[in-house]
Design an enzyme around this catalytic site. Sequence first.
Site, PDB file in Angstrom:
ATOM      1  N   GLY A 212      36.917  36.396  -3.829  1.00  0.00           N
ATOM      2  CA  GLY A 212      36.478  36.735  -2.470  1.00  0.00           C
ATOM      3  C   GLY A 212      35.390  35.803  -1.976  1.00  0.00           C
ATOM      4  O   GLY A 212      35.210  35.630  -0.764  1.00  0.00           O
TER       5      GLY A 212
ATOM      6  N   GLU B 132      41.523  35.427  -9.572  1.00  0.00           N
ATOM      7  CA  GLU B 132      41.989  36.817  -9.577  1.00  0.00           C
ATOM      8  C   GLU B 132      43.066  37.108 -10.614  1.00  0.00           C
ATOM      9  O   GLU B 132      43.107  38.189 -11.194  1.00  0.00           O
ATOM     10  CB  GLU B 132      42.505  37.213  -8.178  1.00  0.00           C
ATOM     11  CG  GLU B 132      41.411  37.410  -7.132  1.00  0.00           C
ATOM     12  CD  GLU B 132      41.024  36.136  -6.400  1.00  0.00           C
ATOM     13  OE1 GLU B 132      41.342  35.039  -6.895  1.00  0.00           O
ATOM     14  OE2 GLU B 132      40.394  36.238  -5.329  1.00  0.00           O
TER      15      GLU B 132
ATOM     16  N   GLU C  58      37.188  32.886  -0.644  1.00  0.00           N
ATOM     17  CA  GLU C  58      37.871  33.343   0.584  1.00  0.00           C
ATOM     18  C   GLU C  58      36.881  33.405   1.748  1.00  0.00           C
ATOM     19  O   GLU C  58      37.195  33.005   2.882  1.00  0.00           O
ATOM     20  CB  GLU C  58      38.512  34.711   0.343  1.00  0.00           C
ATOM     21  CG  GLU C  58      39.714  34.622  -0.596  1.00  0.00           C
ATOM     22  CD  GLU C  58      40.249  35.978  -0.995  1.00  0.00           C
ATOM     23  OE1 GLU C  58      39.443  36.844  -1.397  1.00  0.00           O
ATOM     24  OE2 GLU C  58      41.475  36.184  -0.916  1.00  0.00           O
TER      25      GLU C  58
ATOM     26  N   ALA D 250      34.777  39.647  -5.041  1.00  0.00           N
ATOM     27  CA  ALA D 250      34.665  41.078  -4.744  1.00  0.00           C
ATOM     28  C   ALA D 250      33.943  41.733  -5.907  1.00  0.00           C
ATOM     29  O   ALA D 250      33.878  41.170  -7.001  1.00  0.00           O
ATOM     30  CB  ALA D 250      36.057  41.670  -4.588  1.00  0.00           C
TER      31      ALA D 250
END
Length: 708
Positions: free
Chosen positions: A107, A130, A110, A63
Amino acid sequence: MNELVQLTWNSDIAIVTIDNPPVNALSLGVPEGISEAIEQIAADDGVQAAVVIGGGTTFVAGADIKEFEKFRSGQRPRGPGHLPLLRQIEDCPKPIVMAMHGTALGGGLELAMAGHYRVAVPGTQVGQPEVKLGIIPGAGGTQRLPRLVGVAKAVEMCAYGSPIKADEALRLGLIDRIIDGDLQAGAVGFARDIVGRPVQKTRDKSDKLGTPQENDAIFTAARESARKKQRGVVAPLAAIDAVAASAKLPFEEGCREEQRLFADCLNSNQSKALIHVFFAEREAAKIPDVPKNTSTIAINSAAVIGAGTMGGGIAMVFANAGIPVLLKEADQPGLDRGIARIRQNYVHSVERGRFTQEFVDERLRLIQPTVTFDGFDKADMVIEAVFEGMALKKEVFAELDRVCKRGAILASNTSTLNIDEIASVTSRPDLVIGTHFFSPANVMRLLELVRGKKTCKEVIATAMQLSRKLGKVGVLVGNCRGFVGNRMFHPYMRESVFLVEEGATVEAVDKALYDFGMAMGPLAVGDLAGLDVGWRIRKEYRHLEKPGVRQAVAGDLLCELGRFGQKTGAGWYKYDQNRRAIPDPEVTELVRKWAAEAGVTQRRISADEIVDRCIYALVNEGARVLEEGYALRAGDVDTIYINGYGFPAHLGGPMWFADTVGLQKVYDRILEFHRQHGSLWEPAPLLKQLAEDGKTFASFNAGVESTA
Ligand code: 3HC
Ligand code: NAI
């Protein structure tokens, strides 16, 4: 699409390219672009399968961390917002192959796990880092990862955040094929191979989720280990809870639990602090008057003078980075001792599994021991690490200036001495810089780079670039006594000794600061470094002491008894044969007697006072360093303290921590200490000004950058 995501075709295979340099973060527009592409692919009868690939040097590094503030303030949907995109990809009726190179982190992984297949080039790193930002995966990572790699590995990856390489990912079933050669061509070929096979949805897998019994043992062990290894940090425990949910709950419910835990973490002070640390470390590499395009000097070979504690470690650092290095000692016995210590260090690294024997043999071949200057004329850079003494350093630098080629950088590892004075004996002060490594040099990440008055920009740019190559975090500092780190450490250590003199036990002082989060208590640090070092310095500089200003005496009392710390088996503590610290009532008694004679009143001192006295002493000196321009930004000071002095990263560094407490509160407490203890607690003018203006040290950063 949009300019961040392109859709192209290789016959019946669609190719979705994410193009958001430098790391293809999932910034606003990227998930939207991918979503649009998937919609087209699903509807296009001419497309049999699709490949999603990153443009540039990497797949998706996660992200966009810069957008987190918007999540927190509610400007963007709570959480990363690409959860629906991942479901859309997984539900696409055409097989989607995620093609990875560089890194697929957070992300990014993911996103990859929502694809039906994953391929990668050798060396690709995948992970859920993270927790290092104080959060947990927020887009299904804690739910899909255990379904692919099993619960135990998922817990490890989510709770510690360390990435794994493609070969391990293949073994674990996280990727399906390693592509040698061109990634896009290989991924398209793979896509053709799987056309017609049913799409496999990660969320529907359950064969690796284990039994409650197996899992309970994994989670209990993981929680215990996280509490120990990541003391006081909340995110690793939340990550474990989220993975635990994957094994207990249906996928959708597990994702909801992950979202709840993610939001708690995102709004915590710890995540704000750790995100500050992430950006501060990167910001430290930017020097306002040394632009990115400044030319640099190639460092293909190096030499180190002095094979003692630091010189040996520094030689290892160069060798570990693949740079051949000469290591010179004054005489053969000293050199033999130095080399034996290096070998011993490498043996430990092999035993602990950090390096293979092969790697170590190769590194040892890069270190060439010597007692002469033969070969110094070829070195691109020389680092001096002889005893700390101005006369000796000048002698060494004058000699280096004679023997080293023109254009070679001459660096000193001095921890306190004036770089300009050292440079003055050379004909090339522009090529002289301080490179202050921290002990043990082969382990500690910090490298303080000390800029002399005449150090040229090329040398600064080279040293910054070299720090990265050596695996260090380089922070540029000014040339003042102790530079930034040790200058601030002095009042911190001073207060810890004052507290003992005023009646706190050695253990109470260390415990309070350890509980605060410091890697070690200050007195235990003193014992490790050797109390005699400070004692000798204090004796040398006694003539500079201001009359009437209190001096820390208790450490000297110990040294007078030959208690120099761990190396003599006793210092603030006693040490057994395993170097385990044992509290020593003799020390308490020694200090009590001295206090009675010196008229120092002893009293009960709370843990809060211990922490405030030590940490605010750091902050007050940090404020002076900043105001005087010896550090460029508050974030640089934080980076120094986290990487060199064991300050807890989840509190953001001393300056960030002070900001979170509130500078008015910190200032008021320092004023109180000033009234009680006198001039040593004079508040730094910058702290006073920022407190009165209701500002923060972080806001002072902006002032520096605007001058860039
Ligand atoms: N968001 C925004 N900016 C990022 C970023 C990210 N995820 N990752 C890197 N950057 C920026 C850096 O700030 C830097 O900017 P600058 O040039 O202006 O200073 C630039 O990209 C290059 O970064 P590095 O200097 O760190 O480059 P390296 O090549 O050394 O390292 C990297 C690349 C390994 C990708 C490293 O940058 C990194 O570890 N990034 C963070 C990865 C991460 O933590 N991802 C998870 C994010 S959280 C998430 O995804 C939540 C999800 O679960 C929803
Ligand atoms: P040390 O005493 O372990 O090693 C110094 C070495 O230099 C000795 O082996 C000595 O024989 C050798 N030496 C002396 N004169 C020499 C000469 N003319 N030519 C070649 N070799 C010579 O000292 P240490 O701890 O390694 O410190 C070295 C420097 O690093 C000092 O300036 C110190 O302030 C600095 N430093 C030390 C740190 C520490 O924690 N020990 C941390 C950061 C910096």
